[in-house]
Write an enzyme that holds these catalytic residues in place. Structure first.
Site, PDB file in Angstrom:
ATOM      1  N   HIS A  91      -2.787   3.221  -4.754  1.00  0.00           N
ATOM      2  CA  HIS A  91      -1.949   2.595  -3.499  1.00  0.00           C
ATOM      3  C   HIS A  91      -0.802   2.150  -3.732  1.00  0.00           C
ATOM      4  CE1 HIS A  91      -5.425   3.525  -1.009  1.00  0.00           C
ATOM      5  NE2 HIS A  91      -6.335   2.665  -1.578  1.00  0.00           N
ATOM      6  N   GLU A 104      -9.591   2.827  -5.561  1.00  0.00           N
ATOM      7  CA  GLU A 104      -9.088   3.897  -5.123  1.00  0.00           C
ATOM      8  C   GLU A 104      -8.069   4.484  -5.960  1.00  0.00           C
ATOM      9  OE1 GLU A 104     -10.791   4.505  -0.759  1.00  0.00           O
ATOM     10  OE2 GLU A 104      -8.635   3.499  -0.942  1.00  0.00           O
ATOM     11  N   ASP A 130       0.921  -1.305  -0.122  1.00  0.00           N
ATOM     12  CA  ASP A 130       0.126  -0.038  -0.024  1.00  0.00           C
ATOM     13  C   ASP A 130       0.869   1.240  -0.079  1.00  0.00           C
ATOM     14  OD1 ASP A 130      -2.379   1.851   0.534  1.00  0.00           O
ATOM     15  OD2 ASP A 130      -3.311  -0.037   0.977  1.00  0.00           O
TER      16      ASP A 130
END
Ligand code: ACM
Ligand code: ZN
Length: 777
Positions: free
Chosen positions: A273, A337, A203
């Site tokens: 990410h 995302e 991440d």
């Protein structure tokens, strides 16, 4: 075989069997997850003691290991470890627990556990199934029965899971947790009959898995220099945080899990990410950097450059090593995302869009389709190696990779849509399965968390198939809870967030819905918690809290309070803010309150007092009057609707408890009917400001009055400056006073803030307005 229901009391006391002079502690098969079928007989129980053997077929090393697990589990409860023994087919045993395979059992993970006065047999179609029989047996035995013989009721348990995918996730990127803890976590999965560990390994804030071809991923990407303090602040702790797993360590985890019939699914989250990887290899981003291993939480614009062939090669190289470490059928490739901003500006990405003919469609931009291109390329690579991909529900935006399994996290709608499209789905809706969310509405004594509200009842209420039809239901392969660790820095805090909500999830995953009953579950949970206690796990105890339900009644202009506990403990209450004791009013039936009160209640058990439940009730001229809203709150934050604004109850600092209504598309415009012409001179309201959650205050109020609910006359208005502090969290009171007027209908307009302010992660986007009460005096 005669079926007996609920014949057995929880067996922590010594039981003497009159006819056979047996003594010992009694086992109870009402475990979590609840087996599908328990049929008891009334013969004398099997007495497990120090001389009991655990037998397995010779040459079956998996069942041998299951036997060893069982011996160890029994030792944890009783202090003695039964000996294990290999036996030949057909060999008859007395005083033994015999583990065997039985190909006639239909479900691969199913088992049959049979207890007679002479012994126990656990059979499964596979060793996996026998393992779950072993788990049921271990949980049937009291957690603490030191030195005691155990009396096991005779009968038969026939059991199999509802879903084939039963998972728990752990984010080791936002905070790193060591190898030994990951093993402990896997042990918890095993105890809850779960078979999948979703390991979130990469991440923005840390890359946690060694990749030999790209050593800087861990040299640079596994270490961040600093971490933001709190939520949306500009303060940092300046404390380095880091850690990673070598490939050997990761393989050790895979083996450890495999011995417990758990598959480890690694997640390499792409193309967003990725800041930790970009910090190590900046040439793989659209701008070329420089990048920092991210010290903040959130969603960041710097993502992988999909126009860059080197990036695509990098991803394939990483995946090639990942599949050597992890033998799982599925590899999770993230997909959540990933902002498109950089791709819009990047010549390489735009060239890729052109070369691949990725045109915008009605619902998707060319950049959405660029993400799909990336996901599909990695999917093809993994498919060519015999693996399948899982992606977060964002992979539905664009051209979904053809063989992808969808993990639904933004609620269930993505999963429902994917199942309707014929994709397999794993349900992890944040509204039921995000264990980083608070488990209680009263957060003041909770460790600081990300927000949200997912109490154990909510987890338990999940039916992962929702109202899909029979054909679509087959695509829901299971459910999982996720634990994101932005604000979870210690292993104790991890345990606190997952226990006991994991027990509720276990029944969602395993037990057929018609067998589920929350109240019965909590009785089983009381016994399972004794295992948590024995094993020094830091589990949460909110299930023993007093439950309160405040129901407004506009006819009586009153609120009715209903109180309960899972174990029907005695409850005492006061109305004047004093601390309740056994000398206070004893709760026996719902209490009706018609005037301002400071309500306090407590359950008092022999072991001690519960947390006090308290609620201040404020009565004013608007309280419990009929109210109409011109525009409805946002669907997610509508709760009980308009009445919430005149229910005499104020919200706390959490927006998700139902005490606040959340508006995003429109201002609040309410008309309150005071019932008759009434003199009024003041209107007030509260707004929750929680900038980190995209919630701003009001920018103005207006009050108009009418006696016919048709023609309104404005009597006051006021402007309020828009919030600029991007870190603000507070409850704001807004008040407007005016010359006394006589009115029956009062229209109150509470204006939203136009957009989130400069510097905010959502700058320029719409902000929520959360309002609780409208007071009129
Ligand atoms: C997620 O919670 N971003 C999958
Ligand atoms: Zn690019």
């Amino acid at each position: 075989m005669k079926k007996l229901n609920h014949v057995l009391l929880a067996g922590t006391f010594a039981l003497a069997c009159a006819s056979c002079s047996q003594t010992g502690q009694e086992a109870n098969y009402q475990v979590i997850p609840l087996p599908q079928e328990i049929s008891l007989t009334q013969e004398s129980p099997f007495q497990l003691n120090k001389n009991t053997l655990i037998a397995y077929p010779e040459n079956n090393i998996l069942l041998q290991r299951n036997a060893e697990f069982l011996s160890e589990y029994i030792q944890q409860s009783t202090g003695y470890a039964p000996k294990t023994k290999a036996i030949a087919t057909g060999e008859q045993m007395k005083n033994a627990i015999v583990l065997e395979l039985n190909p006639e059992i239909a479900n691969k993970e199913g088992y049959v556990l049979t207890t007679t006065p002479e012994g126990i047999s656990i059979t499964g179609q596979t060793e996996n199934g026998v393992f779950y029989g072993v788990q049921t047996l271990r949980k049937s035995i009291p957690a603490e029965a030191k030195g005691a013989d155990i009396l096991l009721p005779t009968g038969e348990i026939k059991d199999e899971p509802r879903f084939s995918y039963r998972g728990m996730h752990l984010d080791v990127c936002r905070h790193f947790f060591p190898l030994e803890f990951v093993k402990k976590y896997i042990d918890l999965l095993a105890m809850h009959n779960m078979n999948t560990f979703h390991w979130h390994l990469t991440d923005d804030q840390g890359w946690r898995i060694e990749i030999k071809k790209y050593p800087k991923l861990t040299e640079i990407g596994s270490q961040r220099n600093r971490t933001m303090i709190g939520k949306n602040t500009s303060e940092y702790d300046n404390t380095p945080h880091g850690g990673f797993f070598t490939q050997e360590e990761a393989k050790e985890i895979v083996r450890y899990a495999q011995e417990r019939y758990i598959t480890v699914i690694p997640e390499v989250d792409l193309p967003g990410h990725m800041l930790a990887a970009l910090a190590a290899y900046p040439e793989m981003g659209c701008t070329g950097g420089p990048y920092e291993v991210c010290p903040l939480w959130g969603v960041f614009e710097d993502v992988l450059c999909i126009g860059n062939d080197q990036t695509m090669q990098f991803l394939e190289d990483v995946m090639a090593e990942i599949i050597e470490i992890f033998p799982s059928k599925y590899i999770h490739i993230g997909g959540d995302e990933a902002p498109r901003n950089r791709w819009k500006e990047c010549p390489k990405c735009q060239a890729r869009i052109k070369a691949e003919g990725l045109k915008a469609t009605q619902n998707h931009t060319a950049e959405d389709r660029l993400q799909s291109y990336c996901m599909t390329r990695i999917e093809k690579f993994l498919n060519s190696k015999g693996r399948l991909i899982i992606g977060w529900d964002e992979i539905l935006e664009g051209d979904i990779a053809p063989n992808a399994t969808v993990m639904s996290w933004r609620g269930a709608s993505g999963g429902i849509k994917a199942a309707q499209m014929g994709h397999d789905v794993i349900m992890t809706p944040n509204t039921y399965c995000y264990f980083d969310y608070y488990q209680t509405a009263d957060t003041k004594d909770e460790p600081f968390g990300i927000g949200g509200y997912v109490p154990i009842e909510k987890v338990y209420s999940l039916d992962p198939t929702f109202d899909l039809n029979e054909e679509q239901k087959k695509h829901i392969i299971g459910a999982q809870a996720n634990l994101w660790t932005e604000y979870i820095t210690t292993t104790e805090h991890v345990e606190y967030m997952v226990l006991p909500r994991m027990a509720a999830l276990a029944e969602v995953q395993w037990t057929q819905p018609e067998k589920k009953d929350f109240k019965e579950f909590t009785k089983r949970l009381a016994r399972l918690m004794k295992f948590y206690q024995r094993d020094d796990l830091n589990y949460a105890k909110h299930v023993y809290d007093l439950k309160t339900d405040f129901v407004p009644d506009t006819d009586k202009k009153a609120v009715t309070v209903t109180l309960s506990t899972i174990d029907d403990a005695p409850i005492y209450y006061t109305l004047d803010g004093t601390e309740p004791t056994t000398a206070s009013l004893r709760y026996t039936e719902p209490v009706t309150i018609t005037e301002t009160a400071d309500f306090q209640a407590v359950a008092i058990r022999p072991e001690g007092r519960s947390k006090i439940a308290n609620k201040k009730l404020f009565f004013n001229k608007a309280t419990y009057c009929p109210i109409e809203l011109a525009f409805q709150p946002s669907k997610q934050y509508k709760f009980k609707g308009a009445i919430t604004l005149v229910d005499g109850m104020k919200g706390n600092d959490s927006y998700a408890t139902g005490a606040w209504l959340g508006f995003i598309d429109n201002d609040v415009e309410a008309i309150i009917d005071l019932g008759q012409e009434t003199e009024i001179k003041r209107v007030a309201t509260n707004a929750l400001v929680d900038m980190g959650s995209w919630i701003m205050g009001s920018t103005g109020m207006k009050v108009a009055v009418s006696n016919d609910n048709n023609t309104f006359r404005e009597v006051a208005s006021k402007e309020i400056p828009a919030e600029t502090d991007i870190a603000k969290k507070s409850i704001e009171n807004y008040e407007i006073t005016f010359e006394p007027v006589q009115a029956r209908y009062v229209k109150v307009v509470i204006k939203r803030s136009p957009t989130l302010p400069k510097g905010h992660a959502g700058e320029g986007k719409a902000a929520f307005l959360f309002i609780d009460e409208i007071e009129i005096d």
